[in-house]
Design an enzyme around this catalytic site. Sequence first.
Site, mmCIF file in Angstrom:
data_model
loop_
_atom_site.group_PDB
_atom_site.id
_atom_site.type_symbol
_atom_site.label_atom_id
_atom_site.label_comp_id
_atom_site.label_asym_id
_atom_site.label_seq_id
_atom_site.Cartn_x
_atom_site.Cartn_y
_atom_site.Cartn_z
ATOM 1 C CB VAL A 97 -0.995 -0.164 1.306
ATOM 2 C CG1 VAL A 97 -0.531 -0.211 2.484
ATOM 3 C CG2 VAL A 97 -2.041 1.158 1.220
ATOM 4 C CG ASP A 98 1.685 5.552 -2.151
ATOM 5 O OD1 ASP A 98 2.122 6.247 -1.253
ATOM 6 O OD2 ASP A 98 2.005 5.951 -3.596
ATOM 7 C CG ASP A 99 -0.960 5.216 4.807
ATOM 8 O OD1 ASP A 99 -2.129 6.161 4.262
ATOM 9 O OD2 ASP A 99 -0.956 4.974 5.896
ATOM 10 N NE ARG A 101 3.332 8.420 -3.396
ATOM 11 C CZ ARG A 101 2.649 8.887 -4.086
ATOM 12 N NH1 ARG A 101 3.034 10.153 -4.505
ATOM 13 N NH2 ARG A 101 1.360 8.570 -4.687
ATOM 14 C CE LYS A 127 -4.577 3.097 3.339
ATOM 15 N NZ LYS A 127 -4.568 3.223 4.606
ATOM 16 C CE1 TYR A 155 -3.602 -5.053 0.539
ATOM 17 C CE2 TYR A 155 -3.007 -3.659 2.688
ATOM 18 C CZ TYR A 155 -3.296 -3.807 1.321
ATOM 19 O OH TYR A 155 -3.362 -2.715 0.448
ATOM 20 C CD1 TRP A 157 -0.607 -9.375 5.217
ATOM 21 C CD2 TRP A 157 -0.927 -10.116 3.267
ATOM 22 N NE1 TRP A 157 -0.362 -8.270 4.269
ATOM 23 C CE2 TRP A 157 -0.831 -8.706 3.161
ATOM 24 C CE3 TRP A 157 -1.381 -10.808 1.805
ATOM 25 C CZ2 TRP A 157 -0.720 -8.007 1.949
ATOM 26 C CZ3 TRP A 157 -1.398 -9.970 0.570
ATOM 27 C CH2 TRP A 157 -1.050 -8.546 0.788
#
Length: 186
Positions: A97-99, A101, A127, A155, A157
């Site tokens: 995920v690019d939250d 950054r 996001k 996710y 996992w």
Amino acid sequence: MDDKFYVGYATVHKLVHTLAERLLDSGYDPDVIVAIGSGGFIPARIVKTYINRPIFAVGISYYGIGNIHSDHPQKIQWIDEAQRHLKNKKVLLIDEVDDTRATLSYCVRELLNYEPQEIAVLVLHNKLKPKDDDFPPDIKRYFAGMDIPDVWIKYPWDAENIDEHEACEKAMLERLACASIKKENR
Ligand code: G4P
Ligand code: MG
């Protein structure tokens, strides 16, 4: 049912498949994959099914030695002989995920020290929010499987009960489909 965004294993796999095709269609043929742990590990392994390249695992965290929180990300695991593996190479950097950054940008800058030919960034989700950091201008290829609002992504996992997680994803997708039909009929 909560307002989290549930993503199951099959959805992750399909997102990665589409991303791998988009990457190859863009003309990028990476030499090596760098996976940011731990969230990037499973997506990177699925990418390898479609683009079979060696995977280097890196660990980046706000928590360093002694579990002390830092105000910036730092390396906790890195690539042995990074210069040999990365110099003049086409790198594919993968995270889930690019939250904010912050982690991704930090990792990109660290990798650029080894003078790769190019770095492409691939994430499952981006996001849509103001980012705390940005990529250096060297980053010309960025692939996100899906842009989403600033909600918490669940996710597979992380699931303690995967059956429950799958049921939550199914219910969420049905709810979203209903909402989009209602919107169309307005
Ligand atoms: P970014 O550069 O990728 O945006 O990372 P950022 O530093 O903002 O992220 C801090 C941590 O929060 C990362 O985990 C990231 O994976 C996690 N994170 C951010 N948003 C979400 C979300 O919606 N769902 C989940 N499950 N995780 C999220 P990390 O510290 O690298 O740990 P790990 O879980 O990858 O091991
Ligand atoms: Mg992560």
